[in-house]
Design an enzyme around this catalytic site. Sequence first.
Site, PDB file in Angstrom:
ATOM      1  N   ASP A 334       2.098   3.762  -4.964  1.00 33.45           N
ATOM      2  CA  ASP A 334       2.677   4.168  -3.683  1.00 33.45           C
ATOM      3  C   ASP A 334       4.179   4.288  -3.864  1.00 33.45           C
ATOM      4  OD1 ASP A 334       0.468   4.185  -2.151  1.00 33.45           O
ATOM      5  OD2 ASP A 334       0.741   2.162  -1.336  1.00 33.45           O
ATOM      6  N   ASP A 648      -2.526  -0.062   0.246  1.00 34.96           N
ATOM      7  CA  ASP A 648      -2.332  -1.151   1.198  1.00 34.96           C
ATOM      8  C   ASP A 648      -3.155  -0.973   2.462  1.00 34.96           C
ATOM      9  OD1 ASP A 648      -0.872   0.996   2.060  1.00 34.96           O
ATOM     10  OD2 ASP A 648       1.087   0.080   1.699  1.00 34.96           O
ATOM     11  N   ASP A 652      -7.548   2.863   1.932  1.00 35.77           N
ATOM     12  CA  ASP A 652      -7.334   2.886   0.490  1.00 35.77           C
ATOM     13  C   ASP A 652      -8.442   2.149  -0.249  1.00 35.77           C
ATOM     14  OD1 ASP A 652      -4.977   4.259   0.809  1.00 35.77           O
ATOM     15  OD2 ASP A 652      -3.729   2.461   0.820  1.00 35.77           O
TER      16      ASP A 652
END
Length: 906
Positions: A334, A648, A652
Amino acid sequence: MTTSALSSGTSHHGLAAHEVVLLLETDPHRGLTGAQASERLARFGPNTLPAAKGTGLFVRILSQFHHPLIYVLLAAGAVTAGLGEYVDSAVILGVVLINAIVGFIQESKAEAALEGLRSMVRTHATVIRDGHERTVLSDDLVPGDLVLLEAGDKVPADLRLTRLAELRVNESALTGESVPVTKDEVVLPEAIPVADRQNMAYSGTLVTTGSGAGIVVATGAETELGEIHRLVGAAETLATPLTRKLAGFSKILTVGILALAAVTFGVGLLRGQDAVETFTAAIALAVGAIPEGLPAAVTITLAIGVARMARRRAVIRRLPAVETLGSTTVICSDKTGTLTENQMTVRAVWTPSGRFEVTGSGYALDGTVRDTRGAPAVPDSHSALRWSLLAGAACNDAALTEQDGRSDVIGDPTEGAMLVVAAKAGLRKGHVDTLLPRTATIPFSSERQYMVTLHRDTTGRHAGGHVILAKGAVERVLDLCGAQLYADGTVRPLDTDVVLRTAGDLASQGLRVLATAMGPAAGADEFAEDTLPGSLILTGLQAMLDPPRAAATAAVTACHTAGISVKMITGDHAATATAIADQVGLLDGHKPGQGIVLTGTDLAALPAEEFPDAVNRAAVFARVSPEQKLRLVEALQSRGHVVAMTGDGVNDAPALRQAGIGVAMGASGTEVAKDAADMVLTDDNFATIEAAVEEGRGVFDNLTKFIIWTLPTNIGEGLVILAAIMAGAALPILPTQILWINMTTAVALGLMLAFEPKEAGIMTRPPRDPDQPLLTRALMARILLVSTLLVAGSWWLFEWERTHGASLTEARTAAMNLFVVVEAFYLFSCRSLTRSAWRIGLFTNRWIILGVTVQAIGQLAITYLPAMNTVFGTAPIGGDAWLRILAIAVAASLVVAVDKRLRRPA
Ligand code: ATP
């Protein structure tokens, strides 16, 4: 409270809130008392999901014997007993038992360590007990507890809602539906599916907006999530490269050893040797060749790896992940919060009537909003700026706190930054909320990429009326707009090109750009999302800086040096993502050009056959929806990659499960993501993934070291017996002595390799190919070399002692000691796979020194203690014999050192 009040047959959604209160014997305002809570905790157990497969103590002990190598030993023990060789049989069975006990203790310890680690990522819940609000571990929730919920919370148990204010919950963890559901207190008919039970909030789901309170009706395994967990837990988990390889290795080894033992037995018989004696010899061969310490060494080495990673803030949730980390070839990370600080500061506000710069950094309020001439902006005289700041602050669920003169943000950092910039221009959140009381919300979600709110407008302009405010990703907000606002309050048609160009310019400086918009609303209740497109007025753009983490650049470079590619997957704009990627060095080695940056739209448009290669080539994935992450992982895996993927959010979870290493964020991640992950970063930092990979490589090295150390002894022992039988000679070492060597040296010497520090340069070599055999050719050659040295050395020594007046027992004792001494010398060489023992320094691992000392005491005991002489068939030997042993060991070490030098990669 009766247990039946909680039985799954009780449909709490079919009861009125006050009936649930009665049934669960709680108080709708004061909650449970502390005493009630502890009593219930003892009765119903903690609010945790059980391990996927709860194995009982007995099964766990029994499983220690479930190993092909152990079966051979057990058979050997039984047959020796049958032959009347009770001492041998007892020693063999004793060894099996000790092995099982050591294995069991180690496994329990490793499990306890893992359990301890899990507690590092526990969540908390807000409850009312004894009439007071307090924060408790969600593990400690009990049926009847009164739980408070607010936006961003994970629902900690199954709740019957008793009070709510605009409560919307994302139930995708449960139902797969990612659009949040609005909750309601109404009593419902009993026969409706979970997805429609509006008056319930289920464990593991997420509160997206609003607030509420509810009474816990089910905890732990009894919750709906517990039910799903049982189903998911039963799903097959993929074996990791190491466990697969070890299983294959054990099988081949066992078959090989048994075949060899059978051949030996056959040859002995053919040569007319005594059947019982030959059989005992064949057993000695099998026993000697089996590396008994191997399973324990694997567990212990992995457990030590887990502890080391925890110290570096990477919490491992599944033991084999430690090793998979070592072969990771791609890390998909990310951006926000992992590669960057997630400390947003608005730097510029653009409006159709001009641009403003913002000074100050972080969440501190001491900064100003200035126009291009440096004069402080006055929102009251600039309609577009004013409404951009108002939209940013009112269409916002975060809060600013001030403590000791320092301000901080509670909630989303992006929203926090917008509160700060508004406050810098004199529009404090509290004031804004009184000017524009909110009456309805369409919450932000990663899929939607915007947030829209409806407010009563008391500001004069639309006084008495209502106003819609919006903020979000520029392209998305533009879809909602048909016009733009100017400083003097005039509204003209939207100039999409200019807005997009400006947003692109700001984004290419690495700034995260959000657009703000407003629009008149017909009334308090008129708020349909599908009527929004084209109806709003763009007020401006806010560009915020989220600096890269200081450690990220070094970590990305380290990954590149280590042959690991790093890819960024973000929901942010392509230009922002690319700029940040460039700043952290993620684009190094990539030729600028097409295909390095792909957006979610690009991905969706790619033909299936081009997808994997395109994904493999790209370094930045922008505006990607969580659903696309799963496809990305699969595409990379189809190209042979071992993928570590961060995540997170609730959505996901599938990608985290699919990845070789699913990495969840400890601080900002949802509990659902953590649950699906193999590893949790307690500091959300990219550099921690790199550290974990490094530790993973170290673990694999140490396992390899143990294997190349232990195998020569096993092969050597097997070959000595084989040679003796072939030559029709007396056995140079007895089966019981072989067991002594294998067991004591594995624990005192071999296991110490697990404490070996990582080798220098561990991150300058490429990742292990997961398909590569456990041992390379060079290592196999070294194993064979040491085995040969052991066979030749012990054979020569045994013969020399015999021909120079030693008894058979004394000669065997010398040969047995030779094995151990050579092993101890060789141990120092095995501390590095490539460097010589001298280079690493003889005393740099004090565990090894300790182990060698303990082993030496053991050897003196077995050689000189009469009781041990009786059990193991040994006898005291003289100093000259020791000198010969040492001379052989030194010579063997020199040969190994030369071999190592010659094979070292240039
Ligand atoms: P990453 O995946 O690296 O964490 P991200 O945080 O940018 O990236 P999202 O949170 O999915 O990903 O955000 C996607 C986009 O939605 C952002 O680029 C921003 O434009 C917009 N956005 C983010 N937060 C909010 C918010 N609270 N309200 C409105 N829009 C938002």
